[in-house]
Design a protein around this motif. Structure first.
Motif, PDB file in Angstrom:
ATOM      1  N   UNK A 121      -4.691   2.074   0.487  1.00 32.47           N
ATOM      2  CA  UNK A 121      -5.509   2.924  -0.354  1.00 32.47           C
ATOM      3  C   UNK A 121      -4.915   4.265  -0.730  1.00 32.47           C
ATOM      4  N   UNK A 122      -3.729   4.573  -0.226  1.00 31.44           N
ATOM      5  CA  UNK A 122      -3.071   5.842  -0.553  1.00 31.44           C
ATOM      6  C   UNK A 122      -1.826   5.611  -1.389  1.00 31.44           C
ATOM      7  N   UNK A 123      -1.456   6.640  -2.152  1.00 27.68           N
ATOM      8  CA  UNK A 123      -0.242   6.578  -2.972  1.00 27.68           C
ATOM      9  C   UNK A 123       0.510   7.899  -2.849  1.00 27.68           C
ATOM     10  N   UNK A 124       1.830   7.815  -2.672  1.00 27.83           N
ATOM     11  CA  UNK A 124       2.665   8.993  -2.479  1.00 27.83           C
ATOM     12  C   UNK A 124       3.893   8.907  -3.382  1.00 27.83           C
TER      13      UNK A 124
ATOM     14  N   UNK B  10       9.706   7.011  -7.694  1.00 28.82           N
ATOM     15  CA  UNK B  10       8.496   6.257  -7.983  1.00 28.82           C
ATOM     16  C   UNK B  10       7.417   6.583  -6.975  1.00 28.82           C
ATOM     17  N   UNK B  11       6.583   5.589  -6.665  1.00 24.06           N
ATOM     18  CA  UNK B  11       5.493   5.805  -5.718  1.00 24.06           C
ATOM     19  C   UNK B  11       5.490   4.724  -4.656  1.00 24.06           C
TER      20      UNK B  11
ATOM     21  N   UNK C 141       9.156  -5.063   3.038  1.00 26.47           N
ATOM     22  CA  UNK C 141       8.427  -5.387   1.818  1.00 26.47           C
ATOM     23  C   UNK C 141       7.403  -4.344   1.401  1.00 26.47           C
ATOM     24  N   UNK C 142       7.572  -3.083   1.799  1.00 30.22           N
ATOM     25  CA  UNK C 142       6.752  -2.047   1.181  1.00 30.22           C
ATOM     26  C   UNK C 142       7.090  -1.982  -0.307  1.00 30.22           C
ATOM     27  N   UNK C 143       6.084  -1.673  -1.113  1.00 31.87           N
ATOM     28  CA  UNK C 143       6.272  -1.803  -2.560  1.00 31.87           C
ATOM     29  C   UNK C 143       7.445  -0.977  -3.089  1.00 31.87           C
ATOM     30  N   UNK C 144       7.705   0.188  -2.481  1.00 35.61           N
ATOM     31  CA  UNK C 144       8.770   1.036  -3.014  1.00 35.61           C
ATOM     32  C   UNK C 144      10.163   0.508  -2.689  1.00 35.61           C
ATOM     33  N   UNK C 145      10.261  -0.543  -1.900  1.00 31.78           N
ATOM     34  CA  UNK C 145      11.561  -1.138  -1.616  1.00 31.78           C
ATOM     35  C   UNK C 145      11.777  -2.470  -2.332  1.00 31.78           C
TER      36      UNK C 145
END
Length: 209
Positions: free
Chosen positions: A18-21, A12-13, A65-69
């Motif tokens: 402001x950045x997305x990886x 996923x991302x 709690x970063x979104x990818x986790x």
């Protein structure tokens, strides 16, 4: 049957500031044929639930709690009926991703979680985020470090809600003091051990400055 560890790799991302990886995440499932605990439900609740099967999920634990986790945590909770746990200091990051649904409970340092006869000890390891935790299973000789410690060094601290000095302190005082043969299972990438990483602490400090 004693507890075992399964890894599910999801895609996923990761988005922040402001950045997305694009990222690949390790989702860890700890348990036996009857019950499991899920660590860091990332991106794809259906794939995680498929591996869980008909086993009871006793808890869904987020190392930070970063979104990818955490992005698959509510759906996985709905599918399984399991509570979602997170450290209180990451509640602001959680709300950025899930403003309408909070965790079911908060983790604190030294809390013990049990699954399939195995105990996991919560270690508060701030730095990558303020509420980052690691989960140490002494009987299994394993520590789940999320994004605090990887094969090759500490997790990133160049974004909001992070601090380099704190992550170094967490790694030095909470993780590298574990037995050298302790396996380090990370949020991304391959495993390592405390003994492999410990000699490089000063290099990381020098590189960070």
């Amino acid at each position: 049957m004693s507890a075992a560890i399964e890894r599910v790799v999801t895609h996923g991302t990761f988005s922040l500031d402001g950045g997305t990886w694009d990222v690949e995440n390790n989702v860890w499932i700890v348990g036996d044929t009857r019950e499991v605990l899920v660590i860091d439900p990332a991106h794809d609740a259906a794939s995680i639930a498929k591996v869980v099967g008909d086993r009871e999920v006793t808890a869904i634990v987020c190392t930070h709690a970063h979104n990818d986790h955490i992005n698959a945590a509510p759906e996985l909770a709905e599918r399984t009926g399991a509570p979602v746990f997170l450290h209180l200091d990451d509640r602001l990051l959680w709300r950025q991703v899930h403003p309408d649904r909070g965790p079911d409970g908060y983790l604190s340092d030294a809390r013990r979680l049990k699954v399939a006869g195995t105990e996991l000890v919560v270690l508060h390891t701030p730095g990558h985020t303020f509420g980052a935790v690691s989960l140490y299973a002494p009987e299994m000789g394993v520590v789940f470090t999320g994004d605090t410690l990887f094969a090759g060094g500490p997790g990133a601290t160049g974004r909001s809600y992070s601090d380099f000095t704190s992550i170094i302190r967490s790694i030095r005082d909470r993780l590298l003091v574990l037995p050298p043969d302790t396996q380090v299972l990370t949020g991304h990438g391959e495993a390592t051990t405390v003994g492999i990483e410990a000699p490089h602490l000063q290099e990381w400090i020098d590189r960070g400055h």
